[in-house]
Scaffold this active site. Structure first.
Site, mmCIF file in Angstrom:
data_model
loop_
_atom_site.group_PDB
_atom_site.id
_atom_site.type_symbol
_atom_site.label_atom_id
_atom_site.label_comp_id
_atom_site.label_asym_id
_atom_site.label_seq_id
_atom_site.Cartn_x
_atom_site.Cartn_y
_atom_site.Cartn_z
ATOM 1 N N HIS A 1 2.429 3.297 2.045
ATOM 2 C CA HIS A 1 3.751 3.366 2.667
ATOM 3 C C HIS A 1 4.768 2.535 1.893
ATOM 4 O O HIS A 1 5.938 2.918 1.771
ATOM 5 C CB HIS A 1 3.685 2.904 4.124
ATOM 6 C CG HIS A 1 4.933 3.203 4.894
ATOM 7 N ND1 HIS A 1 5.900 2.261 5.158
ATOM 8 C CD2 HIS A 1 5.384 4.366 5.446
ATOM 9 C CE1 HIS A 1 6.881 2.823 5.842
ATOM 10 N NE2 HIS A 1 6.603 4.096 6.033
ATOM 11 N N CYS A 2 4.322 1.413 1.349
ATOM 12 C CA CYS A 2 5.222 0.499 0.625
ATOM 13 C C CYS A 2 5.777 1.100 -0.663
ATOM 14 O O CYS A 2 6.830 0.665 -1.135
ATOM 15 C CB CYS A 2 4.492 -0.790 0.264
ATOM 16 S SG CYS A 2 3.747 -1.668 1.643
ATOM 17 N N ILE A 3 5.078 2.065 -1.243
ATOM 18 C CA ILE A 3 5.504 2.602 -2.540
ATOM 19 C C ILE A 3 6.228 3.939 -2.407
ATOM 20 O O ILE A 3 6.520 4.588 -3.411
ATOM 21 C CB ILE A 3 4.317 2.737 -3.521
ATOM 22 C CG1 ILE A 3 3.312 3.794 -3.051
ATOM 23 C CG2 ILE A 3 3.632 1.385 -3.723
ATOM 24 C CD1 ILE A 3 2.258 4.157 -4.089
ATOM 25 N N ASN B 1 0.816 -1.207 0.000
ATOM 26 C CA ASN B 1 0.000 0.000 0.000
ATOM 27 C C ASN B 1 0.851 1.260 0.000
ATOM 28 O O ASN B 1 2.017 1.212 -0.376
ATOM 29 C CB ASN B 1 -1.042 -0.007 1.112
ATOM 30 C CG ASN B 1 -2.400 0.410 0.549
ATOM 31 O OD1 ASN B 1 -2.577 1.546 0.147
ATOM 32 N ND2 ASN B 1 -3.322 -0.534 0.463
#
EC number: 3.5.3.12
Length: 365
Positions: free
Chosen positions: A355-357, A353
């Site tokens: 934060h991951c990108i 999501n």
């Protein structure tokens, strides 16, 4: 850019909390059709919206492959910088550099070894060699020296710090068979203390149920500020997530941080379970060696996977009744920041999501 042979701790550098000031943030552009449905077109629109939203608060740079440069430049707003950067997929939180800072405002990158969340044991795709060069490229663009660890596999999403000596991780991830089976828990802890310059590590047991990253901490818990942690939560005792969150909650409320403070733990409620639809599954190419996206599979949806920007919080929306409650809770936790939700199902379908990108660059030189 120099590759340093010392360590952040020896040189007086520490990893700052994400809530500290940023210079800018990096994203990578999605395109691989065996992870993103419909040739990644829906995901690209969502990434563009995330980038546009964060750009309200801080400068944004997006790395794209040569094949996608013209398309990305067309889809992204003019105030977003686009640079050519080859990659295997678009999870820069995990393959990008972790930045550390000193008291003079200087910053350097820590370049961990990346193996697609488990290498040949349980990694999500092969090869991952381009991803493993992303951290070095970001440091080069930013003019920052780097520390390179060839002997530790780690992703940025597997760590959260309070900036004052405390680190949050999960055993499920850091002790997984596909990362560092040659190292003991104590050896991993020693390396993290040396390269993030932390004094205390809090080891949660597990992350979000069925999280394909082996339970990254950034999907289940985060430091709002020193002494305060937000934790993904459900009241549904029939959901496997309940036992996981309850165990983590019970641990955290009895923990102290590196400064000796008792932790204040805030619950951020999860959406109802989100499953991949048949249409969404059929839109993803099938390729040997890549994790399939199957209809009916439960996705690791969590509002904790938000990005803390300068003056803002950008969090995922799931078209769920809990979207509104998440906004309210985040506003209470961050009264001085603007809370902005972005529909994020397309990122979730790819395995992560907001934060991951994203990967922030701290303020300073």
């Amino acid at each position: 850019m120099k590759t340093l042979q010392t360590s952040p701790k020896k040189d007086g550098y520490r990893m700052p909390g994400e809530f500290e000031a940023h210079k800018d943030v990096y994203l990578l552009w999605p395109e691989r059709p065996d992870n993103w449905r419909e040739g990644a077109k829906p995901a690209q629109a969502t990434f563009a919206k995330v980038a546009e939203t964060i750009a309200q608060f801080e400068s944004v740079t997006v790395g794209v492959s040569d094949r996608q440069y013209t398309n990305a430049r067309h889809m992204l707003a003019d105030n977003i910088q686009v640079v050519e950067m080859s990659n295997n997929d678009s999870w820069i939180r995990d393959c990008g550099p972790t930045f550390v800072v000193n008291d003079k405002g200087d910053s350097r990158g820590v370049d961990w070894t990346f193996n697609a969340w488990g290498g040949l044991v349980d990694g999500l795709y092969f090869p991952w060699d381009k991803d493993d060069r992303v951290a070095q490229k970001v440091c080069e663009i930013e003019g920052r020296d780097r520390y390179r660890l060839d002997d530790l596999v780690l992703e940025g999403g597997s760590t959260h710090v309070d900036g004052e000596g405390t680190l949050l991780v999960t055993e499920e991830c850091l002790l997984s068979d596909g990362r560092n089976p040659q190292l003991s828990k104590e050896q991993i802890e020693s390396i993290l203390k040396e390269y993030l310059n932390v004094e205390k590590i809090i080891w949660l047991k597990k992350g979000i149920y069925l999280d394909e990253t082996n339970g990254h901490v950034d999907n289940i818990a985060n430091f709002v500020k020193p002494g305060q942690v937000v934790l993904a939560w459900t009241d549904d005792q029939s959901d496997p997530q309940y036992a996981i969150s309850k165990e983590n909650y019970d641990m955290l409320i009895n923990e102290t941080d590196a400064k000796g403070r008792k932790l204040q733990v805030e619950k951020l409620y999860l959406p109802k379970p989100i499953l991949i639809t048949e249409a969404e599954s059929q839109g993803v190419d099938t390729v040997d060696g890549t994790l399939p996206r199957l209809a009916g599979d439960r996705l690791a949806a969590s509002y904790v996977n938000y990005y803390t920007a300068n003056g803002g919080i950008v969090f995922p929306l799931f078209n769920d009744p809990m979207d509104e409650k998440a906004q309210e809770i985040l506003q209470k936790l961050y009264p001085d920041r603007k809370i902005v939700g972005v529909p994020a199902r397309e990122i979730l379908l790819g395995g992560g999501n907001i934060h991951c990108i994203t990967q922030q660059i701290p303020a300073g030189r």
